[in-house]
Write an enzyme that holds these catalytic residues in place. Structure first.
Site, PDB file in Angstrom:
ATOM      1  N   LYS A 283       0.883  -1.172   0.000  1.00 38.86           N
ATOM      2  CA  LYS A 283       0.000   0.000   0.000  1.00 38.86           C
ATOM      3  C   LYS A 283       0.918   1.220   0.000  1.00 38.86           C
ATOM      4  CE  LYS A 283      -2.016   3.088   1.702  1.00 38.86           C
ATOM      5  NZ  LYS A 283      -1.857   4.451   1.182  1.00 38.86           N
TER       6      LYS A 283
ATOM      7  N   CYS B 119      12.836  11.396   7.545  1.00 36.10           N
ATOM      8  CA  CYS B 119      12.603  10.975   8.939  1.00 36.10           C
ATOM      9  C   CYS B 119      13.824  11.256   9.799  1.00 36.10           C
ATOM     10  CB  CYS B 119      12.247   9.496   8.976  1.00 36.10           C
ATOM     11  SG  CYS B 119      13.472   8.443   8.169  1.00 36.10           S
TER      12      CYS B 119
ATOM     13  N   GLU C 197       7.880  16.790  15.044  1.00 35.47           N
ATOM     14  CA  GLU C 197       8.473  16.606  13.725  1.00 35.47           C
ATOM     15  C   GLU C 197       7.798  17.552  12.737  1.00 35.47           C
ATOM     16  OE1 GLU C 197       7.524  13.019  11.491  1.00 35.47           O
ATOM     17  OE2 GLU C 197       9.648  12.832  10.983  1.00 35.47           O
TER      18      GLU C 197
ATOM     19  N   GLU D 175       8.725   1.984  11.244  1.00 34.11           N
ATOM     20  CA  GLU D 175       9.770   2.991  11.001  1.00 34.11           C
ATOM     21  C   GLU D 175       9.058   4.338  11.004  1.00 34.11           C
ATOM     22  OE1 GLU D 175      12.876   2.319  10.826  1.00 34.11           O
ATOM     23  OE2 GLU D 175      13.038   0.228  10.235  1.00 34.11           O
TER      24      GLU D 175
HETATM   25  P1  NAD Z   1       1.609   8.689   7.109  1.00 33.40           P
HETATM   26  O1  NAD Z   1       1.758   7.975   8.401  1.00 33.40           O
HETATM   27  O2  NAD Z   1       0.542   9.691   6.972  1.00 33.40           O
HETATM   28  O3  NAD Z   1       1.352   7.634   5.939  1.00 33.40           O
HETATM   29  C1  NAD Z   1       2.219   6.534   5.727  1.00 33.40           C
HETATM   30  C2  NAD Z   1       1.448   5.442   5.015  1.00 33.40           C
HETATM   31  O4  NAD Z   1       0.434   4.952   5.893  1.00 33.40           O
HETATM   32  C3  NAD Z   1       0.720   5.908   3.747  1.00 33.40           C
HETATM   33  O5  NAD Z   1       0.752   4.897   2.780  1.00 33.40           O
HETATM   34  C4  NAD Z   1      -0.694   6.131   4.254  1.00 33.40           C
HETATM   35  O6  NAD Z   1      -1.671   6.074   3.238  1.00 33.40           O
HETATM   36  C5  NAD Z   1      -0.818   4.974   5.228  1.00 33.40           C
HETATM   37  N1  NAD Z   1      -1.871   5.127   6.226  1.00 33.40           N
HETATM   38  C6  NAD Z   1      -2.420   6.276   6.704  1.00 33.40           C
HETATM   39  N2  NAD Z   1      -3.391   5.995   7.608  1.00 33.40           N
HETATM   40  C7  NAD Z   1      -3.447   4.650   7.707  1.00 33.40           C
HETATM   41  C8  NAD Z   1      -4.226   3.755   8.491  1.00 33.40           C
HETATM   42  N3  NAD Z   1      -5.161   4.187   9.343  1.00 33.40           N
HETATM   43  N4  NAD Z   1      -4.013   2.427   8.365  1.00 33.40           N
HETATM   44  C9  NAD Z   1      -3.054   1.963   7.530  1.00 33.40           C
HETATM   45  N5  NAD Z   1      -2.293   2.758   6.749  1.00 33.40           N
HETATM   46  C10 NAD Z   1      -2.476   4.095   6.847  1.00 33.40           C
HETATM   47  O7  NAD Z   1       3.044   9.298   6.773  1.00 33.40           O
HETATM   48  P2  NAD Z   1       3.465  10.198   5.532  1.00 33.40           P
HETATM   49  O8  NAD Z   1       2.937  11.564   5.723  1.00 33.40           O
HETATM   50  O9  NAD Z   1       3.163   9.473   4.250  1.00 33.40           O
HETATM   51  O10 NAD Z   1       5.058  10.176   5.699  1.00 33.40           O
HETATM   52  C11 NAD Z   1       5.730  11.012   6.557  1.00 33.40           C
HETATM   53  C12 NAD Z   1       6.074  10.305   7.844  1.00 33.40           C
HETATM   54  O11 NAD Z   1       6.817   9.116   7.570  1.00 33.40           O
HETATM   55  C13 NAD Z   1       6.968  11.146   8.731  1.00 33.40           C
HETATM   56  O12 NAD Z   1       6.532  11.068  10.063  1.00 33.40           O
HETATM   57  C14 NAD Z   1       8.326  10.492   8.593  1.00 33.40           C
HETATM   58  O13 NAD Z   1       9.196  10.710   9.670  1.00 33.40           O
HETATM   59  C15 NAD Z   1       7.952   9.065   8.441  1.00 33.40           C
HETATM   60  N6  NAD Z   1       9.055   8.309   7.829  1.00 33.40           N
HETATM   61  C16 NAD Z   1       9.782   7.459   8.620  1.00 33.40           C
HETATM   62  C17 NAD Z   1      10.864   6.773   8.075  1.00 33.40           C
HETATM   63  C18 NAD Z   1      11.693   5.833   8.914  1.00 33.40           C
HETATM   64  O14 NAD Z   1      12.375   5.003   8.334  1.00 33.40           O
HETATM   65  N7  NAD Z   1      11.671   5.927  10.235  1.00 33.40           N
HETATM   66  C19 NAD Z   1      11.193   6.950   6.731  1.00 33.40           C
HETATM   67  C20 NAD Z   1      10.429   7.818   5.968  1.00 33.40           C
HETATM   68  C21 NAD Z   1       9.352   8.499   6.525  1.00 33.40           C
END
Ligand code: NAD
Length: 516
Positions: free
Chosen positions: A179, A297, A410, A263
């Site tokens: 996804k 991140c 963040e 992550e």
């Molecule tokens: P997000 O959490 O909004 O979305 C991430 C994914 O989860 C997307 O595919 C989204 O559609 C899905 N999602 C959202 N709600 C969901 C639910 N209820 N159930 C299942 N899936 C769901 O994050 P984002 O805005 O896409 O990305 C930014 C975030 O990702 C930042 O907080 C960043 O720090 C983090 N990030 C972490 C790492 C790491 O390795 N630690 C790497 C990259 C990004």
């Protein structure tokens, strides 16, 4: 190569078929100028069910289930070759999806190919164990694939995040349903295309790898992602994204007793010690926070500087930030591209306003650019892009305490807080006084001091005299609100496996318990 002037309609691989997903059509846009670049259909809950059921059937087919480890490795090598053969096209698509500079996108594509290559080596050398017996039997600990796993990824580095889940999962013998982030679906879909093509004739006995082994379901997280997490045949979720969503997934996973890796976000400190090489430290801190426009991140968003070098460091840092080339992602000169979307830039702007209201002083940035850097890309109107794209300048604050909202939460944008510190006790207390614990950086010439500080920092990664460098062979992940579990590294294949123990009786006598 994508035609930037005409949106492409993309189909995806669902349950072994290249087709439109069953939900509403939506579009993705190029953050450089807001142009629509692709249209596609969102997946539905019934698409999730179909994809997962077919993945379960596919993984049990002998063409996949009976592949020996070196044959699975050959399949992974074929995927790596498929990525490399299309590397420039993939880098361009990645750029159109999220607006990252092309040089960075090329790096991400190369890393994705390297990830498949690495896990080919892992699966080929992975060993089960004959364990020491405590009786007349032989005991064996074997590893088996977990089953169908779900991979949920964010928009900031799609191809790398997706490869880091797909490669170990396939190496372990699992099937995968991905996804991707709603707004950046293209890399997952192209990876599926490459995997599909690589699988021809690569299954056991020369059969094709079952097409339904990998599905890609674009769409909303709360619909598609949620259905994936809840599906009874999903045995594990590998999630990269925000902390709030990650915690929600962990809660649902607990109901199913399903393992997850999370992550999550970060608020990473970088430390400039009194004896730091300031030229190196300035370059490293700028790269740590402003590369990827801070949409990373591991962005080093809190910079602690020893009071004795604070003014000298600040002057060099601010002048370096002002000189960064904010421009067209398609240019190899560009250091910072646009942010992902108008909504995200609005969120960054709200944080900057909050920083000012909390008493912070802007040293640079804090605004959208008036114009973009001159670039070597002839057919792009950077003035229009500057108006219509989602650009924001590299921004540095001082005068905020570590407890200010800007230093706690963040931002995921190009915003840095500069904070002086007095001594190591003060420094460590401030660095660790944060809910996140993803990464940290230390700039010092004293290697003993670096190790002492590094051990005291509550983060999953510590960089010393470098920042944001990676090896696929080195585990990555966070502590505290930055997540749990690790990706990368030899051991990460085991996250997609379950252990089965065999006891093999060798005694020539019946069990003495039954003797009368
Ligand atoms: P997000 O959490 O909004 O979305 C991430 C994914 O989860 C997307 O595919 C989204 O559609 C899905 N999602 C959202 N709600 C969901 C639910 N209820 N159930 C299942 N899936 C769901 O994050 P984002 O805005 O896409 O990305 C930014 C975030 O990702 C930042 O907080 C960043 O720090 C983090 N990030 C972490 C790492 C790491 O390795 N630690 C790497 C990259 C990004």
């Amino acid at each position: 190569m994508s035609d930037m002037n005409n949106p492409t309609h993309i189909q995806t691989l669902i349950a072994g078929q290249w087709r439109d997903a069953s939900g509403d059509v939506y579009s993705t846009e190029y953050p450089f100028d807001g142009r629509v670049v692709a249209t596609l259909h969102a997946a539905t809950v019934s698409d999730v069910d179909e994809a997962v059921r077919m993945a379960e059937a596919a993984r049990l087919q002998s063409a996949w289930a009976d592949l020996l480890p070196h044959q699975r490795a050959a399949f992974l090598h074929a995927i790596a070759a498929g990525i490399r053969a299309r590397s420039e096209e993939l880098a361009q698509l990645q750029m159109f999806d999220n607006g990252k500079p092309i040089t960075e996108c090329r790096g991400l594509v190369a890393s994705a190919a390297g990830t498949f290559q690495y896990f080919a080596a892992v699966v080929e050398t992975f060993e089960d164990a004959v364990t020491p017996p405590r009786g007349e039997f032989m005991s064996i600990s074997m590893h088996e694939p977990l089953g169908v796993v779900g991979a949920i990824t964010p928009w900031n580095s799609p191809i790398a995040s997706e490869a880091q889940k797909l490669a170990p999962a396939l190496a372990a013998g699992c099937a995968v349903v991905i996804k991707p982030a709603e707004i950046t679906p293209r890399m997952a879909i192209e990876l599926a295309r490459i995997i599909d093509a690589a699988g021809v004739g690569m299954g056991a006995g020369g059969a094709d790898i079952p097409k339904a082994l990998v599905s890609v379901l674009p769409g909303k997280g709360g619909v598609v992602g949620d259905a994936l997490v809840r599906h009874p045949l999903i045995r594990r979720i590998a999630f990269t994204g925000g902390t709030t969503v990650g915690k929600g997934i962990a809660t649902l996973a607990a109901e199913k007793l399903m393992p997850v890796s999370l992550e999550l976000g970060g608020k990473s400190p970088t430390i400039v010690c009194a004896d730091a090489d300031l030229e190196h430290a300035v370059a490293g801190v700028l790269y740590g926070i402003f590369s990827s426009s801070g949409e990373s991140c591991i962005a080093g968003s809190r910079c602690f500087v020893h009071a004795s070098v604070y003014d000298a460091f600040k002057a060099r840092l601010v002048s370096g930030a002002k000189a960064l080339r904010v421009g067209n992602p398609a240019s190899t000169n560009t250091q910072m591209g646009p942010l992902i979307s108008a909504a995200h830039r609005n969120a960054v702007e709200r944080y900057v306003a909050l920083g000012l209201s909390e008493g912070g002083k802007l040293l640079c940035g804090g605004a959208r650019p008036a114009r973009l850097a001159e670039q070597d890309v002839s057919n792009a109107n950077t003035d229009v892009a500057c108006e219509q794209g989602y650009y924001y300048l590299p921004t540095i604050f001082e005068g905020l305490s570590n407890t200010a909202t800007l230093c706690r939460e963040e931002i995921f944008g190009p915003v840095l807080a500069l904070i002086p510190y007095a001594d190591d006790a003060d420094l460590i207390a401030q660095c660790n006084d944060n809910d996140y614990g993803l990464a940290s950086g230390i700039w010092t010439k004293d290697y003993q001091h670096a190790l002492k500080l590094g051990k005291a920092l509550q983060t999953g990664t510590v960089w010393i005299n470098t920042y944001k460098v990676f090896s696929i062979a080195t585990a990555f992940g966070g502590v505290k609100n930055s997540g749990m579990g690790r990706e990368k590294g030899y051991a990460s294949i085991m996250a997609y496996m379950t252990q089965k123990s065999f006891y093999w009786g060798l005694s020539k006598q019946p069990n003495p318990w039954s003797r009368s």
